[in-house]
Design a protein around this motif. Sequence first.
Motif, PDB file in Angstrom:
ATOM      1  N   VAL A 155       0.841  -1.209   0.000  1.00 24.42           N
ATOM      2  CA  VAL A 155       0.000   0.000   0.000  1.00 24.42           C
ATOM      3  C   VAL A 155       0.875   1.257   0.000  1.00 24.42           C
ATOM      4  N   HIS A 156       1.932   1.255   0.822  1.00 26.28           N
ATOM      5  CA  HIS A 156       2.822   2.416   0.856  1.00 26.28           C
ATOM      6  C   HIS A 156       3.671   2.510  -0.427  1.00 26.28           C
ATOM      7  N   ASP A 157       4.191   1.367  -0.888  1.00 23.20           N
ATOM      8  CA  ASP A 157       5.041   1.394  -2.082  1.00 23.20           C
ATOM      9  C   ASP A 157       4.261   1.845  -3.322  1.00 23.20           C
ATOM     10  N   MET A 161       4.256   5.541  -3.174  1.00 18.97           N
ATOM     11  CA  MET A 161       5.581   6.124  -3.437  1.00 18.97           C
ATOM     12  C   MET A 161       5.996   5.959  -4.898  1.00 18.97           C
ATOM     13  N   ASP A 162       5.645   4.802  -5.460  1.00 17.62           N
ATOM     14  CA  ASP A 162       6.054   4.514  -6.842  1.00 17.62           C
ATOM     15  C   ASP A 162       5.065   5.086  -7.859  1.00 17.62           C
ATOM     16  N   GLY A 163       3.941   5.630  -7.367  1.00 15.57           N
ATOM     17  CA  GLY A 163       2.931   6.171  -8.278  1.00 15.57           C
ATOM     18  C   GLY A 163       2.227   5.101  -9.094  1.00 15.57           C
ATOM     19  N   ASP A 164       2.213   3.856  -8.605  1.00 14.13           N
ATOM     20  CA  ASP A 164       1.543   2.775  -9.343  1.00 14.13           C
ATOM     21  C   ASP A 164       0.025   2.890  -9.184  1.00 14.13           C
ATOM     22  N   GLU A 165      -0.660   2.950 -10.315  1.00 17.29           N
ATOM     23  CA  GLU A 165      -2.104   3.197 -10.286  1.00 17.29           C
ATOM     24  C   GLU A 165      -2.929   1.914 -10.255  1.00 17.29           C
ATOM     25  N   ARG A 185      -2.948  -2.466  -9.225  1.00 14.64           N
ATOM     26  CA  ARG A 185      -2.368  -3.676  -8.632  1.00 14.64           C
ATOM     27  C   ARG A 185      -3.423  -4.775  -8.755  1.00 14.64           C
ATOM     28  N   ARG A 186      -3.010  -5.926  -9.191  1.00 11.25           N
ATOM     29  CA  ARG A 186      -3.948  -7.046  -9.414  1.00 11.25           C
ATOM     30  C   ARG A 186      -5.158  -6.582 -10.240  1.00 11.25           C
ATOM     31  N   HIS A 187      -4.863  -5.804 -11.293  1.00 13.05           N
ATOM     32  CA  HIS A 187      -5.892  -5.326 -12.235  1.00 13.05           C
ATOM     33  C   HIS A 187      -6.959  -4.454 -11.595  1.00 13.05           C
ATOM     34  N   LYS A 188      -6.623  -3.871 -10.454  1.00  9.69           N
ATOM     35  CA  LYS A 188      -7.575  -2.949  -9.821  1.00  9.69           C
ATOM     36  C   LYS A 188      -6.837  -1.659  -9.473  1.00  9.69           C
ATOM     37  N   ARG A 189      -7.594  -0.556  -9.332  1.00 13.12           N
ATOM     38  CA  ARG A 189      -6.940   0.679  -8.930  1.00 13.12           C
ATOM     39  C   ARG A 189      -6.393   0.552  -7.509  1.00 13.12           C
ATOM     40  N   THR A 190      -5.257   1.198  -7.264  1.00 10.36           N
ATOM     41  CA  THR A 190      -4.602   1.112  -5.953  1.00 10.36           C
ATOM     42  C   THR A 190      -5.333   2.022  -4.952  1.00 10.36           C
ATOM     43  N   VAL A 191      -5.041   1.786  -3.675  1.00  8.52           N
ATOM     44  CA  VAL A 191      -5.712   2.524  -2.595  1.00  8.52           C
ATOM     45  C   VAL A 191      -5.511   4.032  -2.748  1.00  8.52           C
ATOM     46  N   LYS A 206      -4.834   5.689  -5.387  1.00  4.37           N
ATOM     47  CA  LYS A 206      -5.470   6.192  -6.606  1.00  4.37           C
ATOM     48  C   LYS A 206      -6.973   6.403  -6.371  1.00  4.37           C
ATOM     49  N   LEU A 207      -7.576   5.517  -5.593  1.00  4.23           N
ATOM     50  CA  LEU A 207      -9.013   5.613  -5.324  1.00  4.23           C
ATOM     51  C   LEU A 207      -9.338   6.624  -4.224  1.00  4.23           C
ATOM     52  N   TRP A 208      -8.565   6.616  -3.144  1.00  2.00           N
ATOM     53  CA  TRP A 208      -8.948   7.398  -1.958  1.00  2.00           C
ATOM     54  C   TRP A 208      -7.944   8.489  -1.576  1.00  2.00           C
ATOM     55  N   GLY A 209      -6.881   8.628  -2.346  1.00  2.00           N
ATOM     56  CA  GLY A 209      -5.914   9.691  -2.047  1.00  2.00           C
ATOM     57  C   GLY A 209      -4.745   9.222  -1.190  1.00  2.00           C
ATOM     58  N   SER A 210      -3.716  10.066  -1.147  1.00  2.00           N
ATOM     59  CA  SER A 210      -2.464   9.655  -0.510  1.00  2.00           C
ATOM     60  C   SER A 210      -2.600   9.529   1.008  1.00  2.00           C
ATOM     61  N   SER A 211      -3.374  10.402   1.651  1.00  3.59           N
ATOM     62  CA  SER A 211      -3.506  10.292   3.114  1.00  3.59           C
ATOM     63  C   SER A 211      -4.135   8.959   3.502  1.00  3.59           C
ATOM     64  N   SER A 212      -5.126   8.521   2.714  1.00  4.35           N
ATOM     65  CA  SER A 212      -5.760   7.231   2.998  1.00  4.35           C
ATOM     66  C   SER A 212      -4.762   6.090   2.878  1.00  4.35           C
ATOM     67  N   ALA A 213      -3.924   6.140   1.839  1.00  3.71           N
ATOM     68  CA  ALA A 213      -2.939   5.070   1.656  1.00  3.71           C
ATOM     69  C   ALA A 213      -1.921   5.070   2.794  1.00  3.71           C
ATOM     70  N   ILE A 214      -1.510   6.257   3.241  1.00  2.00           N
ATOM     71  CA  ILE A 214      -0.560   6.338   4.360  1.00  2.00           C
ATOM     72  C   ILE A 214      -1.187   5.723   5.606  1.00  2.00           C
ATOM     73  N   LEU A 215      -2.409   6.133   5.924  1.00  2.00           N
ATOM     74  CA  LEU A 215      -3.057   5.673   7.154  1.00  2.00           C
ATOM     75  C   LEU A 215      -3.408   4.186   7.096  1.00  2.00           C
ATOM     76  N   THR A 216      -3.886   3.713   5.944  1.00  2.00           N
ATOM     77  CA  THR A 216      -4.217   2.293   5.841  1.00  2.00           C
ATOM     78  C   THR A 216      -2.961   1.445   5.976  1.00  2.00           C
ATOM     79  N   GLY A 217      -1.875   1.888   5.351  1.00  2.33           N
ATOM     80  CA  GLY A 217      -0.601   1.171   5.498  1.00  2.33           C
ATOM     81  C   GLY A 217      -0.133   1.169   6.949  1.00  2.33           C
ATOM     82  N   ASP A 218      -0.174   2.321   7.587  1.00  6.23           N
ATOM     83  CA  ASP A 218       0.218   2.411   9.002  1.00  6.23           C
ATOM     84  C   ASP A 218      -0.625   1.454   9.847  1.00  6.23           C
TER      85      ASP A 218
END
Lengths: 337, 337
Positions: free
Chosen positions: A91-93, A96-100, A102-108, A110-122
């Motif tokens: 989720v964090h990578d 950071m890598d700007g990958d839109e 993963r497994r043929h679906k939009r990444t966290v 990309k869907l919910w914004g960077s703060s969501s990805a940071i918090l979900t990863g944490d």
Amino acid sequence: MSTAPACLGHSRAAITPALRAAVDRLDHRSRHQAAYHFGWITAGGAPTRADAGKAVRPALALLSAEAVGASPETALPGAVAVELVHNFSLVHDDLMDGDEERRHKRTVWKLWGSSSAILTGDALLTLAQEVLLDAGTPAAASAARLLARTTRHLIRGQVQDLSFERRPYVTVDECLDMAADKTGALLSASSAIGAVLAGAPAATVDALARYGDEMGRAFQLTDDVLGIWGDPAVTGKPVYSDLRARKKSLPVSHALQQGGTHGVELATWLSAPGEPGEEELRRAAELIDGAGGRDWALAEAARRMKLAEDALLGVDLEAGARGELLALGRFVVDRDV
Amino acid sequence: MSTAPACLGHSRAAITPALRAAVDRLDHRSRHQAAYHFGWITAGGAPTRADAGKAVRPALALLSAEAVGASPETALPGAVAVELVHNFSLVHDDLMDGDEERRHKRTVWKLWGSSSAILTGDALLTLAQEVLLDAGTPAAASAARLLARTTRHLIRGQVQDLSFERRPYVTVDECLDMAADKTGALLSASSAIGAVLAGAPAATVDALARYGDEMGRAFQLTDDVLGIWGDPAVTGKPVYSDLRARKKSLPVSHALQQGGTHGVELATWLSAPGEPGEEELRRAAELIDGAGGRDWALAEAARRMKLAEDALLGVDLEAGARGELLALGRFVVDRDV
């Protein structure tokens, strides 16, 4: 001995209830985003057929308990924890890598914004520790300590990987160290954590850890060969995918280190700006091959896999589980190259 | 009994060597950025006079061991760990909130980019667990478990805080719950972790945890009053700072919940777009005050602080350390309002 894909399916089924119960502890947003990331629900929240990747790490964890004569249940908190740490890093990578995708679906992110990805990863990272420590045994505390140290290495690997992008030249040793941290460390912990939870002797734990560590390096070497010469129909990525990003992967580093006319031409090409054309990509692949990058990477992968298997064969383990561990390692590393 | 500022200086000095030793384990980039964030070096790497904030949490941790008759050394891994978790959250929150300065210096993400802030935060979080688990005792494992659960609450608090920005209305209870997670949880864990490491009875640990929890709520209530009516010369922030961001802080939520003409006018103003002018800010503060938001927040802060102190006075603790804990709580909460 079951085949590796069957073993993976079995492990996935064995850990999913505990993994879902762990994720259910999270706040509603992190829970939703994690459940989506794991493939349990759509972005809108509708249930889907579970598809959360291969779950190699939980399978290694469960087998590592069985290999020392314990039940796979002994390893369950460890299997859940390594899967949580793996997905924290994805989720964090991805962010950071700007990958839109993963497994043929939009990444966290990309869907919910960077703060969501940071918090979900944490949230996934800290949940991994909580799941282990809730077991409340000295063995669980040892496993949690192993996982914390492993996560530090995982983070160091990502730091190195990002720094390589900004550098004109990376040595083979630096590249191998990065792979050991970014890929090998968690495979190593996964292969050992079941034995740690079962209270196995240090020499046995060390041998299992070595197995995962060397397997991780072999995997990265193979993956880097596939990133240049892999068949798009098999890898699911465009041909020459790593070269398009001018990535300093292991075969590239080897070729650069060899120097010579191939190495010099390759170094010049790597530092060139802009999107490379098809002819350029073909030429770069030829230069790497000509400098021995492909042959070296495959030979080194085979050598590392041999070291991995020797480690596993050098200690007393339950034969069936050892066989499954060996099959799983081969399945992970030996793809069509 | 030493005064609270002296106690903070003493704690800072007591934990800094262990904190620096922990940070020294990180990869070179995370180490550099963490050392900068803690105030030990400049962005360029030159040593500075250490200035890493007040270190309230480590002070609580050390006192909580002393309060149950143990040496402050018993609490050292806990004191370092809570400070690491606190700073993990600062590094990630600064990025999520877009804050460009902290302690009059540029923030990690502002200097080195978002990926660096993500990785440095991740590294500090996992290091906190490692520091505790390295102690290798059952008590340390209990402390690590407490810290993992606390971090989950900390993350939930930040998730709630961000979600409030997107909502037109937040109830007082939601706002208090958010403060309990985002501020109270780690103050609670800090106040209890020394006693956990000392193997104190559950009732004593619970009382210390309650002390930190209620203190955290009281702190947030006071801080929210200062965010509207605080003297810029004292707070270091512009006058009406929280109102400029149209933040739904506790006095605002209370005023909205009262309804009436003040509440309705306030709700309209909160949902208005653009940067508010000075006259608008003065009027918004007047509306909140008129609806009783200020008086309520101060009374509720006092009530919470009384609950905190009652918790501490209800169990058998070493008198000197209890006195210092009480003084530290007052120092944290009672600022010029």
